[in-house]
Design a protein around this motif. Sequence first.
Motif, PDB file in Angstrom:
ATOM      1  N   ASN A  73       0.794  -0.924   0.160  1.00 20.72           N
ATOM      2  CA  ASN A  73      -0.442  -0.204   0.075  1.00 20.72           C
ATOM      3  C   ASN A  73       0.609   0.936   0.076  1.00 20.72           C
ATOM      4  N   THR A  74       2.250   1.202   0.823  1.00 17.25           N
ATOM      5  CA  THR A  74       2.452   2.111   0.090  1.00 17.25           C
ATOM      6  C   THR A  74       4.111   1.547   0.591  1.00 17.25           C
ATOM      7  N   ARG A  75       5.221   3.041   0.459  1.00 18.61           N
ATOM      8  CA  ARG A  75       6.502   2.409  -0.455  1.00 18.61           C
ATOM      9  C   ARG A  75       7.287   1.577   0.812  1.00 18.61           C
ATOM     10  N   ALA A  76       7.434   2.282   2.193  1.00 21.41           N
ATOM     11  CA  ALA A  76       7.598   2.040   3.606  1.00 21.41           C
ATOM     12  C   ALA A  76       7.097   0.812   3.317  1.00 21.41           C
ATOM     13  N   GLU A  77       5.345   0.175   3.074  1.00 19.27           N
ATOM     14  CA  GLU A  77       5.953  -1.542   3.434  1.00 19.27           C
ATOM     15  C   GLU A  77       6.808  -1.750   1.595  1.00 19.27           C
ATOM     16  N   VAL A  78       7.424  -1.400   1.025  1.00 16.46           N
ATOM     17  CA  VAL A  78       8.446  -1.575   0.543  1.00 16.46           C
ATOM     18  C   VAL A  78       8.997  -2.474   1.011  1.00 16.46           C
ATOM     19  N   ASP A  79       9.860  -1.339   2.441  1.00 13.67           N
ATOM     20  CA  ASP A  79      11.434  -1.041   2.648  1.00 13.67           C
ATOM     21  C   ASP A  79      10.731  -1.806   3.535  1.00 13.67           C
ATOM     22  N   ALA A  80       9.504  -2.357   4.244  1.00 12.41           N
ATOM     23  CA  ALA A  80       9.860  -2.839   5.399  1.00 12.41           C
ATOM     24  C   ALA A  80       9.859  -4.262   5.235  1.00 12.41           C
ATOM     25  N   PHE A  81       8.909  -5.244   4.124  1.00 13.74           N
ATOM     26  CA  PHE A  81       9.212  -6.138   4.028  1.00 13.74           C
ATOM     27  C   PHE A  81      10.185  -6.378   3.186  1.00 13.74           C
ATOM     28  N   HIS A  82      11.432  -5.780   2.263  1.00 16.62           N
ATOM     29  CA  HIS A  82      12.192  -6.174   2.322  1.00 16.62           C
ATOM     30  C   HIS A  82      13.880  -6.354   3.336  1.00 16.62           C
ATOM     31  N   ALA A  83      13.085  -5.586   4.272  1.00 15.12           N
ATOM     32  CA  ALA A  83      14.208  -5.409   5.489  1.00 15.12           C
ATOM     33  C   ALA A  83      13.923  -7.134   6.112  1.00 15.12           C
ATOM     34  N   ALA A  84      12.408  -7.238   6.924  1.00 11.94           N
ATOM     35  CA  ALA A  84      11.977  -8.702   6.873  1.00 11.94           C
ATOM     36  C   ALA A  84      12.357 -10.008   6.367  1.00 11.94           C
ATOM     37  N   ALA A  85      11.853  -9.497   4.819  1.00 10.47           N
ATOM     38  CA  ALA A  85      12.425 -10.694   4.255  1.00 10.47           C
ATOM     39  C   ALA A  85      13.847 -11.012   4.593  1.00 10.47           C
ATOM     40  N   LEU A  86      15.344 -10.471   4.136  1.00 12.95           N
ATOM     41  CA  LEU A  86      16.251 -10.956   4.713  1.00 12.95           C
ATOM     42  C   LEU A  86      16.531 -10.783   5.802  1.00 12.95           C
ATOM     43  N   ALA A  87      15.422 -10.398   6.921  1.00 15.51           N
ATOM     44  CA  ALA A  87      16.032 -11.062   7.880  1.00 15.51           C
ATOM     45  C   ALA A  87      15.795 -12.074   8.597  1.00 15.51           C
ATOM     46  N   ALA A  88      14.798 -12.485   7.738  1.00  9.57           N
ATOM     47  CA  ALA A  88      14.657 -13.820   7.737  1.00  9.57           C
ATOM     48  C   ALA A  88      14.970 -15.229   7.620  1.00  9.57           C
ATOM     49  N   GLY A  89      15.918 -14.707   5.944  1.00  5.74           N
ATOM     50  CA  GLY A  89      16.870 -15.307   5.389  1.00  5.74           C
ATOM     51  C   GLY A  89      16.640 -15.580   4.314  1.00  5.74           C
ATOM     52  N   ALA A 109      11.049  -3.909  -4.241  1.00  4.36           N
ATOM     53  CA  ALA A 109      12.274  -5.134  -3.807  1.00  4.36           C
ATOM     54  C   ALA A 109      11.503  -6.155  -3.875  1.00  4.36           C
ATOM     55  N   PHE A 110      13.184  -6.860  -4.333  1.00  4.65           N
ATOM     56  CA  PHE A 110      13.310  -8.464  -4.564  1.00  4.65           C
ATOM     57  C   PHE A 110      13.525  -9.101  -4.275  1.00  4.65           C
ATOM     58  N   VAL A 111      13.209 -10.349  -3.497  1.00  2.00           N
ATOM     59  CA  VAL A 111      14.181 -11.183  -2.636  1.00  2.00           C
ATOM     60  C   VAL A 111      14.028 -12.606  -3.129  1.00  2.00           C
ATOM     61  N   PHE A 112      15.180 -13.321  -2.680  1.00  2.00           N
ATOM     62  CA  PHE A 112      14.888 -14.709  -3.426  1.00  2.00           C
ATOM     63  C   PHE A 112      14.309 -15.479  -2.188  1.00  2.00           C
ATOM     64  N   ASP A 113      13.188 -16.202  -2.012  1.00  2.00           N
ATOM     65  CA  ASP A 113      12.998 -17.442  -0.809  1.00  2.00           C
ATOM     66  C   ASP A 113      13.538 -18.215  -0.858  1.00  2.00           C
ATOM     67  N   PRO A 114      13.940 -18.748   0.251  1.00  2.00           N
ATOM     68  CA  PRO A 114      14.256 -19.961   1.045  1.00  2.00           C
ATOM     69  C   PRO A 114      14.821 -21.462  -0.584  1.00  2.00           C
ATOM     70  N   ASP A 115      13.462 -21.435  -1.169  1.00  2.00           N
ATOM     71  CA  ASP A 115      12.977 -21.994  -2.417  1.00  2.00           C
ATOM     72  C   ASP A 115      14.137 -21.335  -3.870  1.00  2.00           C
ATOM     73  N   GLY A 116      14.190 -20.414  -4.103  1.00  2.00           N
ATOM     74  CA  GLY A 116      14.723 -19.957  -4.982  1.00  2.00           C
ATOM     75  C   GLY A 116      14.149 -19.005  -5.716  1.00  2.00           C
ATOM     76  N   ASN A 117      12.775 -18.486  -5.007  1.00  2.00           N
ATOM     77  CA  ASN A 117      11.616 -17.995  -6.532  1.00  2.00           C
ATOM     78  C   ASN A 117      12.116 -16.343  -5.778  1.00  2.00           C
ATOM     79  N   ASN A 118      12.045 -15.494  -7.077  1.00  2.00           N
ATOM     80  CA  ASN A 118      12.148 -13.778  -6.608  1.00  2.00           C
ATOM     81  C   ASN A 118      10.528 -13.774  -6.639  1.00  2.00           C
TER      82      ASN A 118
END
Length: 127
Positions: A73-89, A109-118
């Motif tokens: 909903n906001t750019r701040a949510e994108v930032d928080a998602f990226h930080a949380a996803a990286l902190a989660a591995g 923002a883009f992150v690979f999950d534990p199975d390699g999904n973008n």
Amino acid sequence: MIDHIGIEVADFERARTFYDKAMAPLGASLLMMVPAEFTGGRKVGGYGRDRPVYWLSEGGAQRATGHVAFTANTRAEVDAFHAAALAAGGRDNGAPGPRPHYHADYYGAFVFDPDGNNIEAVCHRPE
């Protein structure tokens, strides 16, 4: 146009731990676990805000990985998602920022999950 999507994960509990943390900044959570008698004993759970739309199914490692973008909903949510996803591995695949080559108001923002999904969080609203 898309109602829901599902992916297979090699380790359901590892994926659940990752997605529980990565989805929280977007206001999404695990909303449903399908009873084992309907899945042949496999773990299957659905994430969403008000209904399950992103499904994880316990199975083998995927041969081909995918790309899924979640609405923020906001750019701040994108930032928080990226930080949380990286902190989660998760592994970084593109820091939060504008992507004007996609669209003038595209912020993702883009992150690979534990199975390699973008996986991606994207906001289409101007600041």
